[in-house]
Every structure is written in structure tokens, then in C-alpha cells.
Scaffold this motif. Structure first.
Motif, PDB file in Angstrom:
ATOM      1  N   ARG A  41       0.814  -1.215  -0.059  1.00 16.48           N
ATOM      2  CA  ARG A  41      -0.166   0.074   0.039  1.00 16.48           C
ATOM      3  C   ARG A  41       0.754   1.123  -0.005  1.00 16.48           C
ATOM      4  NH1 ARG A  41      -3.159  -3.329   3.201  1.00 16.48           N
ATOM      5  NH2 ARG A  41      -2.250  -2.615   5.196  1.00 16.48           N
ATOM      6  N   GLU A  42       1.929   1.156   0.893  1.00 23.10           N
ATOM      7  CA  GLU A  42       2.750   2.399   0.726  1.00 23.10           C
ATOM      8  C   GLU A  42       3.530   2.705  -0.598  1.00 23.10           C
ATOM      9  OE1 GLU A  42       4.462   5.892   2.192  1.00 23.10           O
ATOM     10  OE2 GLU A  42       2.773   4.689   3.138  1.00 23.10           O
ATOM     11  N   LEU A  43       3.877   1.553  -1.203  1.00 25.72           N
ATOM     12  CA  LEU A  43       4.443   1.694  -2.410  1.00 25.72           C
ATOM     13  C   LEU A  43       3.616   2.220  -3.605  1.00 25.72           C
ATOM     14  CD1 LEU A  43       6.578  -1.412  -2.559  1.00 25.72           C
ATOM     15  CD2 LEU A  43       7.684   0.655  -2.541  1.00 25.72           C
ATOM     16  N   VAL A  44       2.359   1.664  -3.396  1.00 31.16           N
ATOM     17  CA  VAL A  44       1.452   2.249  -4.297  1.00 31.16           C
ATOM     18  C   VAL A  44       1.065   3.742  -4.073  1.00 31.16           C
ATOM     19  CG1 VAL A  44      -1.242   2.273  -4.737  1.00 31.16           C
ATOM     20  CG2 VAL A  44      -0.021   0.071  -4.691  1.00 31.16           C
ATOM     21  N   ARG A  45       1.056   4.249  -2.865  1.00 32.44           N
ATOM     22  CA  ARG A  45       1.003   5.637  -2.548  1.00 32.44           C
ATOM     23  C   ARG A  45       2.274   6.418  -2.978  1.00 32.44           C
ATOM     24  NH1 ARG A  45      -1.697   3.843   2.451  1.00 32.44           N
ATOM     25  NH2 ARG A  45       0.515   3.591   3.475  1.00 32.44           N
ATOM     26  N   VAL A  46       3.396   5.950  -2.947  1.00 34.02           N
ATOM     27  CA  VAL A  46       4.609   6.607  -3.479  1.00 34.02           C
ATOM     28  C   VAL A  46       4.553   6.422  -5.002  1.00 34.02           C
ATOM     29  CG1 VAL A  46       7.309   6.351  -3.787  1.00 34.02           C
ATOM     30  CG2 VAL A  46       6.208   5.850  -1.781  1.00 34.02           C
ATOM     31  N   HIS A  47       4.322   5.485  -5.598  1.00 30.72           N
ATOM     32  CA  HIS A  47       4.031   5.577  -7.024  1.00 30.72           C
ATOM     33  C   HIS A  47       3.011   6.625  -7.608  1.00 30.72           C
ATOM     34  CE1 HIS A  47       2.694   3.967 -11.035  1.00 30.72           C
ATOM     35  NE2 HIS A  47       3.858   3.553 -11.006  1.00 30.72           N
ATOM     36  N   SER A  48       1.953   6.648  -6.887  1.00 31.64           N
ATOM     37  CA  SER A  48       0.810   7.554  -7.158  1.00 31.64           C
ATOM     38  C   SER A  48       1.363   8.990  -7.107  1.00 31.64           C
ATOM     39  CB  SER A  48      -0.286   7.542  -6.234  1.00 31.64           C
ATOM     40  OG  SER A  48      -1.167   8.462  -6.452  1.00 31.64           O
ATOM     41  N   SER A  49       2.029   9.402  -5.966  1.00 32.77           N
ATOM     42  CA  SER A  49       2.813  10.596  -5.834  1.00 32.77           C
ATOM     43  C   SER A  49       3.612  10.981  -7.010  1.00 32.77           C
ATOM     44  CB  SER A  49       3.521  10.589  -4.445  1.00 32.77           C
ATOM     45  OG  SER A  49       2.669  10.733  -3.323  1.00 32.77           O
ATOM     46  N   LEU A  50       4.496   9.832  -7.331  1.00 32.08           N
ATOM     47  CA  LEU A  50       5.264  10.356  -8.342  1.00 32.08           C
ATOM     48  C   LEU A  50       4.690  10.425  -9.778  1.00 32.08           C
ATOM     49  CD1 LEU A  50       8.385  10.201  -9.340  1.00 32.08           C
ATOM     50  CD2 LEU A  50       8.311   7.596  -9.709  1.00 32.08           C
ATOM     51  N   CYS A  51       3.754   9.874  -9.931  1.00 32.12           N
ATOM     52  CA  CYS A  51       2.997   9.916 -11.295  1.00 32.12           C
ATOM     53  C   CYS A  51       2.392  11.334 -11.009  1.00 32.12           C
ATOM     54  CB  CYS A  51       1.787   8.982 -11.274  1.00 32.12           C
ATOM     55  SG  CYS A  51       2.341   7.223 -11.730  1.00 32.12           S
ATOM     56  N   GLU A  52       1.679  11.844 -10.100  1.00 30.14           N
ATOM     57  CA  GLU A  52       1.330  13.155  -9.783  1.00 30.14           C
ATOM     58  C   GLU A  52       2.274  14.397 -10.111  1.00 30.14           C
ATOM     59  OE1 GLU A  52      -0.769  13.747  -6.061  1.00 30.14           O
ATOM     60  OE2 GLU A  52      -2.256  12.029  -6.440  1.00 30.14           O
ATOM     61  N   ALA A  53       3.636  14.029  -9.710  1.00 28.70           N
ATOM     62  CA  ALA A  53       4.562  14.748  -9.673  1.00 28.70           C
ATOM     63  C   ALA A  53       5.046  14.953 -11.323  1.00 28.70           C
ATOM     64  CB  ALA A  53       5.780  14.455  -9.098  1.00 28.70           C
ATOM     65  N   ARG A  54       4.878  13.777 -12.000  1.00 29.72           N
ATOM     66  CA  ARG A  54       5.215  13.869 -13.461  1.00 29.72           C
ATOM     67  C   ARG A  54       4.560  14.601 -14.254  1.00 29.72           C
ATOM     68  NH1 ARG A  54       8.138   9.003 -16.450  1.00 29.72           N
ATOM     69  NH2 ARG A  54       8.806  10.473 -17.568  1.00 29.72           N
ATOM     70  N   LEU A  55       3.100  14.849 -13.744  1.00 25.45           N
ATOM     71  CA  LEU A  55       2.153  15.700 -14.482  1.00 25.45           C
ATOM     72  C   LEU A  55       2.721  17.182 -14.425  1.00 25.45           C
ATOM     73  CD1 LEU A  55      -1.087  14.248 -13.300  1.00 25.45           C
ATOM     74  CD2 LEU A  55       0.067  13.838 -15.532  1.00 25.45           C
ATOM     75  N   LEU A  56       3.580  17.728 -13.481  1.00 24.34           N
ATOM     76  CA  LEU A  56       4.032  18.579 -13.442  1.00 24.34           C
ATOM     77  C   LEU A  56       5.227  19.177 -14.280  1.00 24.34           C
ATOM     78  CD1 LEU A  56       3.495  19.203  -9.480  1.00 24.34           C
ATOM     79  CD2 LEU A  56       1.928  20.076 -11.297  1.00 24.34           C
ATOM     80  N   MET A  57       5.705  18.203 -14.678  1.00 21.08           N
ATOM     81  CA  MET A  57       7.075  18.333 -15.533  1.00 21.08           C
ATOM     82  C   MET A  57       6.791  18.976 -16.672  1.00 21.08           C
ATOM     83  SD  MET A  57       9.815  16.570 -14.362  1.00 21.08           S
ATOM     84  CE  MET A  57      10.709  16.174 -15.818  1.00 21.08           C
ATOM     85  N   PRO A  58       7.717  19.922 -17.008  1.00 26.39           N
ATOM     86  CA  PRO A  58       7.782  20.482 -18.351  1.00 26.39           C
ATOM     87  C   PRO A  58       7.640  19.589 -19.653  1.00 26.39           C
ATOM     88  CG  PRO A  58       9.520  21.295 -17.138  1.00 26.39           C
ATOM     89  CD  PRO A  58       9.046  20.316 -16.330  1.00 26.39           C
ATOM     90  N   THR A  59       6.847  19.714 -20.759  1.00 31.93           N
ATOM     91  CA  THR A  59       6.891  18.882 -21.667  1.00 31.93           C
ATOM     92  C   THR A  59       7.750  19.454 -22.899  1.00 31.93           C
ATOM     93  OG1 THR A  59       4.841  19.881 -22.542  1.00 31.93           O
ATOM     94  CG2 THR A  59       4.509  18.032 -21.174  1.00 31.93           C
ATOM     95  N   SER A  60       8.234  20.558 -22.612  1.00 35.67           N
ATOM     96  CA  SER A  60       8.974  21.133 -23.958  1.00 35.67           C
ATOM     97  C   SER A  60      10.039  21.878 -23.447  1.00 35.67           C
ATOM     98  CB  SER A  60       7.906  22.055 -24.516  1.00 35.67           C
ATOM     99  OG  SER A  60       8.837  22.977 -25.613  1.00 35.67           O
ATOM    100  N   THR A  61      11.257  22.160 -24.229  1.00 36.74           N
ATOM    101  CA  THR A  61      12.489  22.979 -23.668  1.00 36.74           C
ATOM    102  C   THR A  61      12.195  24.501 -24.175  1.00 36.74           C
ATOM    103  OG1 THR A  61      13.401  22.402 -25.872  1.00 36.74           O
ATOM    104  CG2 THR A  61      13.906  21.157 -23.833  1.00 36.74           C
ATOM    105  N   ALA A  62      11.199  24.544 -24.801  1.00 42.70           N
ATOM    106  CA  ALA A  62      10.649  25.965 -25.395  1.00 42.70           C
ATOM    107  C   ALA A  62      10.085  26.995 -24.164  1.00 42.70           C
ATOM    108  CB  ALA A  62       9.940  25.948 -26.743  1.00 42.70           C
ATOM    109  N   TYR A 119      19.482  22.568 -20.890  1.00 48.01           N
ATOM    110  CA  TYR A 119      18.290  22.367 -20.212  1.00 48.01           C
ATOM    111  C   TYR A 119      17.518  21.085 -20.921  1.00 48.01           C
ATOM    112  CZ  TYR A 119      13.464  23.221 -18.743  1.00 48.01           C
ATOM    113  OH  TYR A 119      12.333  23.214 -18.330  1.00 48.01           O
ATOM    114  N   GLY A 120      17.690  21.053 -22.159  1.00 46.95           N
ATOM    115  CA  GLY A 120      16.852  19.856 -22.848  1.00 46.95           C
ATOM    116  C   GLY A 120      17.320  18.595 -22.361  1.00 46.95           C
ATOM    117  N   ILE A 121      18.755  18.350 -22.380  1.00 44.34           N
ATOM    118  CA  ILE A 121      19.504  17.175 -22.002  1.00 44.34           C
ATOM    119  C   ILE A 121      19.051  16.981 -20.676  1.00 44.34           C
ATOM    120  CG2 ILE A 121      21.817  16.222 -21.324  1.00 44.34           C
ATOM    121  CD1 ILE A 121      22.897  17.642 -23.750  1.00 44.34           C
TER     122      ILE A 121
END
Length: 99
Positions: free
Chosen positions: A30-51, A62-64
Motif C-alpha cells: 500500500r505504501e509503495l502504491v502511494r509513492v507510485h501515485s505521488s510520483l505519477c502526480e509529480a510527473r504531470l508537473l514536468m515541463p513537456t517542452s524545452t521552449a 536544459y533539454g539534456i
């Protein structure tokens, strides 16, 4: 008769220990699932472009860095998913051994 009583006590202790281990594994999953879920949510905040205002060499590096971070996050997600599956498999395995 002493041997039968000892065997019963040991069997009970083993069953109790096995159930405790199973509960610990289930909580870990259950704790691993919570960590995985948090990581997935954080990924949504990642920039998708270097522009994003960077230019020239700064934009290149920056792109690298962004590509490297995305690769690291992919690896982390894969490893977390694997850990969740293996932990659940271990808990299920114990569940099948104890009635």
C-alpha cells in the motif's frame, strides 16, 4: 503427548508470525502504491517542452537535463511498479499458506 503439544504451539506461532509478515507486506505494498501515485502526480508537473525561454547553449543543456530527468522518472516508475507486484506476490504467497 508433550511432542504433540509442542508441535501445536509451534504451528500456532508459525501461523501467527506468517500472518504478521503478510500484513507487513500488504502495508508495504500500500505504501509503495502511494509513492507510485505521488510520483505519477509529480510527473504531470514536468515541463513537456524545452521552449520555455531558454536559448542557445542553455536551452541545449536544459533539454539534456530534462530528458535525463524523464528517463530517471521512467526508471523509478518501472521499479516501483515491479516492487509493488513482487510485494503483492509475496503477500499472496503467504496468504495461500495460512488458512
Amino acid at each position: 503427548m508433550y511432542g504433540a503439544e509442542t508441535s501445536t504451539v509451534m504451528g500456532t506461532e508459525i501461523a501467527v508470525s506468517t500472518r504478521e509478515l503478510q500484513r507487513a507486506l500488504e502495508e508495504q505494498a500500500r505504501e509503495l502504491v502511494r509513492v507510485h501515485s505521488s510520483l505519477c502526480e509529480a510527473r504531470l508537473l514536468m515541463p513537456t517542452s524545452t521552449a520555455n525561454g531558454w536559448r542557445g547553449l542553455a536551452q541545449f543543456f536544459y533539454g539534456i537535463a530534462l530528458a535525463g530527468l524523464n528517463a530517471d522518472l521512467d526508471t523509478a516508475q518501472e521499479r516501483l511498479h515491479s516492487a509493488i507486484c513482487e510485494t503483492q506476490r509475496a503477500a499472496d504467497s503467504l496468504s495461500s499458506r495460512v488458512g
